[in-house]
Design a protein around this motif. Structure first.
Motif, PDB file in Angstrom:
ATOM      1  N   MET A   1       0.845  -1.175   0.000  1.00 36.58           N
ATOM      2  CA  MET A   1       0.000   0.000   0.000  1.00 36.58           C
ATOM      3  C   MET A   1       0.894   1.243   0.000  1.00 36.58           C
ATOM      4  SD  MET A   1      -2.861   1.330   2.759  1.00 36.58           S
ATOM      5  CE  MET A   1      -2.025   0.716   4.164  1.00 36.58           C
ATOM      6  N   THR A   2       0.597   2.166  -0.911  1.00 36.60           N
ATOM      7  CA  THR A   2       1.340   3.412  -1.006  1.00 36.60           C
ATOM      8  C   THR A   2       0.379   4.575  -0.835  1.00 36.60           C
ATOM      9  OG1 THR A   2       2.918   2.405  -2.530  1.00 36.60           O
ATOM     10  CG2 THR A   2       2.850   4.800  -2.471  1.00 36.60           C
ATOM     11  N   MET A   3       0.779   5.530   0.014  1.00 35.05           N
ATOM     12  CA  MET A   3      -0.030   6.728   0.236  1.00 35.05           C
ATOM     13  C   MET A   3       0.821   7.953  -0.086  1.00 35.05           C
ATOM     14  SD  MET A   3      -1.900   5.696   3.782  1.00 35.05           S
ATOM     15  CE  MET A   3      -3.247   6.841   3.639  1.00 35.05           C
ATOM     16  N   LYS A   4       0.199   8.943  -0.734  1.00 36.83           N
ATOM     17  CA  LYS A   4       0.896  10.187  -1.068  1.00 36.83           C
ATOM     18  C   LYS A   4       0.149  11.338  -0.414  1.00 36.83           C
ATOM     19  CE  LYS A   4       0.125  12.300  -4.908  1.00 36.83           C
ATOM     20  NZ  LYS A   4      -0.051  12.689  -6.282  1.00 36.83           N
ATOM     21  N   THR A  21       1.955   7.346  11.160  1.00 33.97           N
ATOM     22  CA  THR A  21       2.451   6.363  12.136  1.00 33.97           C
ATOM     23  C   THR A  21       1.298   5.784  12.952  1.00 33.97           C
ATOM     24  OG1 THR A  21       3.031   8.103  13.723  1.00 33.97           O
ATOM     25  CG2 THR A  21       4.784   7.299  12.281  1.00 33.97           C
ATOM     26  N   THR A  22       0.248   6.562  13.188  1.00 38.20           N
ATOM     27  CA  THR A  22      -0.909   6.005  13.894  1.00 38.20           C
ATOM     28  C   THR A  22      -1.683   5.026  13.010  1.00 38.20           C
ATOM     29  OG1 THR A  22      -2.376   7.840  13.293  1.00 38.20           O
ATOM     30  CG2 THR A  22      -1.183   8.031  15.385  1.00 38.20           C
ATOM     31  N   GLN A  23      -1.458   5.102  11.687  1.00 39.22           N
ATOM     32  CA  GLN A  23      -2.093   4.174  10.752  1.00 39.22           C
ATOM     33  C   GLN A  23      -1.244   2.929  10.513  1.00 39.22           C
ATOM     34  OE1 GLN A  23      -3.375   6.131   7.117  1.00 39.22           O
ATOM     35  NE2 GLN A  23      -3.749   8.013   8.255  1.00 39.22           N
ATOM     36  N   GLY A  24      -0.107   2.831  11.225  1.00 42.15           N
ATOM     37  CA  GLY A  24       0.694   1.622  11.142  1.00 42.15           C
ATOM     38  C   GLY A  24       1.982   1.735  10.345  1.00 42.15           C
ATOM     39  N   PHE A  25       2.249   2.887   9.765  1.00 41.55           N
ATOM     40  CA  PHE A  25       3.509   3.070   9.044  1.00 41.55           C
ATOM     41  C   PHE A  25       4.611   3.373  10.048  1.00 41.55           C
ATOM     42  CE2 PHE A  25       0.350   4.127   5.820  1.00 41.55           C
ATOM     43  CZ  PHE A  25       0.831   3.473   4.702  1.00 41.55           C
ATOM     44  N   ILE A  30       8.356   5.930   5.414  1.00 37.47           N
ATOM     45  CA  ILE A  30       7.929   7.275   5.007  1.00 37.47           C
ATOM     46  C   ILE A  30       9.089   8.035   4.375  1.00 37.47           C
ATOM     47  CG2 ILE A  30       6.951   9.455   5.824  1.00 37.47           C
ATOM     48  CD1 ILE A  30       5.731   7.817   8.173  1.00 37.47           C
ATOM     49  N   TYR A  31       8.794   8.655   3.229  1.00 33.96           N
ATOM     50  CA  TYR A  31       9.770   9.442   2.480  1.00 33.96           C
ATOM     51  C   TYR A  31       9.226  10.854   2.289  1.00 33.96           C
ATOM     52  CZ  TYR A  31      11.258   4.724   1.264  1.00 33.96           C
ATOM     53  OH  TYR A  31      11.655   3.412   1.322  1.00 33.96           O
ATOM     54  N   ILE A  32      10.100  11.858   2.419  1.00 36.69           N
ATOM     55  CA  ILE A  32       9.710  13.255   2.200  1.00 36.69           C
ATOM     56  C   ILE A  32      10.546  13.808   1.059  1.00 36.69           C
ATOM     57  CG2 ILE A  32       9.602  15.573   3.173  1.00 36.69           C
ATOM     58  CD1 ILE A  32       9.269  14.347   5.889  1.00 36.69           C
ATOM     59  N   PHE A  33       9.885  14.512   0.153  1.00 36.61           N
ATOM     60  CA  PHE A  33      10.560  15.101  -0.992  1.00 36.61           C
ATOM     61  C   PHE A  33      10.313  16.604  -1.028  1.00 36.61           C
ATOM     62  CE2 PHE A  33       9.626  10.736  -2.060  1.00 36.61           C
ATOM     63  CZ  PHE A  33      10.809  10.298  -2.625  1.00 36.61           C
ATOM     64  N   ALA A  34      11.353  17.349  -1.328  1.00 35.44           N
ATOM     65  CA  ALA A  34      11.283  18.784  -1.585  1.00 35.44           C
ATOM     66  C   ALA A  34      12.122  19.050  -2.827  1.00 35.44           C
ATOM     67  CB  ALA A  34      11.823  19.578  -0.399  1.00 35.44           C
ATOM     68  N   HIS A  35      11.794  20.101  -3.562  1.00 34.10           N
ATOM     69  CA  HIS A  35      12.549  20.360  -4.787  1.00 34.10           C
ATOM     70  C   HIS A  35      13.991  20.745  -4.480  1.00 34.10           C
ATOM     71  CE1 HIS A  35      13.446  21.463  -8.870  1.00 34.10           C
ATOM     72  NE2 HIS A  35      12.307  20.893  -9.214  1.00 34.10           N
ATOM     73  N   ASP A  36      14.190  21.508  -3.418  1.00 33.34           N
ATOM     74  CA  ASP A  36      15.540  21.899  -3.024  1.00 33.34           C
ATOM     75  C   ASP A  36      16.186  20.757  -2.234  1.00 33.34           C
ATOM     76  OD1 ASP A  36      17.621  24.109  -2.557  1.00 33.34           O
ATOM     77  OD2 ASP A  36      17.147  23.451  -0.513  1.00 33.34           O
ATOM     78  N   ILE A 102       4.983  13.773   0.627  1.00 29.45           N
ATOM     79  CA  ILE A 102       5.245  12.680   1.564  1.00 29.45           C
ATOM     80  C   ILE A 102       4.696  11.403   0.934  1.00 29.45           C
ATOM     81  CG2 ILE A 102       4.781  11.755   3.869  1.00 29.45           C
ATOM     82  CD1 ILE A 102       4.264  14.702   4.719  1.00 29.45           C
ATOM     83  N   ILE A 103       5.529  10.379   0.887  1.00 23.40           N
ATOM     84  CA  ILE A 103       5.099   9.082   0.383  1.00 23.40           C
ATOM     85  C   ILE A 103       5.329   8.053   1.478  1.00 23.40           C
ATOM     86  CG2 ILE A 103       5.455   7.296  -1.360  1.00 23.40           C
ATOM     87  CD1 ILE A 103       6.505   9.532  -3.206  1.00 23.40           C
ATOM     88  N   ALA A 104       4.284   7.300   1.774  1.00 22.96           N
ATOM     89  CA  ALA A 104       4.379   6.226   2.767  1.00 22.96           C
ATOM     90  C   ALA A 104       4.094   4.915   2.036  1.00 22.96           C
ATOM     91  CB  ALA A 104       3.390   6.442   3.900  1.00 22.96           C
ATOM     92  N   LYS A 105       4.996   3.961   2.189  1.00 22.82           N
ATOM     93  CA  LYS A 105       4.866   2.694   1.453  1.00 22.82           C
ATOM     94  C   LYS A 105       5.192   1.536   2.373  1.00 22.82           C
ATOM     95  CE  LYS A 105       6.881   0.151  -2.364  1.00 22.82           C
ATOM     96  NZ  LYS A 105       7.925   0.142  -3.375  1.00 22.82           N
ATOM     97  N   LYS A 106       4.289   0.569   2.432  1.00 22.76           N
ATOM     98  CA  LYS A 106       4.524  -0.652   3.192  1.00 22.76           C
ATOM     99  C   LYS A 106       4.935  -1.745   2.260  1.00 22.76           C
ATOM    100  CE  LYS A 106       1.877  -0.180   7.309  1.00 22.76           C
ATOM    101  NZ  LYS A 106       1.160  -0.856   8.291  1.00 22.76           N
TER     102      LYS A 106
END
Length: 106
Positions: A1-4, A21-25, A30-36, A102-106
């Motif tokens: 399952m992947t959430m964005k 994290t309360t949803q079990g991730f 969890i990955y965070i992306f910024a352009h810079d 933010i991308i969360a992937k199990k």
């Protein structure tokens, strides 16, 4: 399952990570992306989330990213984190506007 999730700043990112994290991730999911790149690294370190690396991308894609534009690199990393090519392109456009992805992937 992947959430964005798309957020405006690090404060909202922190709240979203707490929700995930309360949803079990875990923070490793969890990955965070910024352009810079510096902003991305700083937020990733501050919020103790994972970085997309060789484990997620593979050796060849990791090496290729060293020689591509930041946008191409981000799309490649977001795909490695679980998004489709179209979703990664949409998310990269949000990054162009200063938002965080933010991308969360199990």
């Amino acid at each position: 399952m992947t959430m964005k999730r798309i957020v405006e700043n690090a404060v909202q990112a922190k709240q979203e990570i707490e929700n995930l994290t309360t949803q079990g991730f875990t923070h490793d999911d969890i990955y965070i992306f910024a352009h810079d790149k510096k902003r991305s690294d700083d937020i990733t370190d501050a919020l103790d989330t994972e970085k997309v690396g060789m484990k997620e991308q593979g050796f060849l894609d990791s090496m290729k990213n060293m020689f591509t534009s930041r946008g191409d690199e981000l799309r490649s990393k977001m795909e490695a984190a679980g998004l489709t090519a179209e979703e990664a392109a949409d998310a990269e456009r949000e990054l162009d506007h200063g938002k965080l992805v933010i991308i969360a992937k199990k």
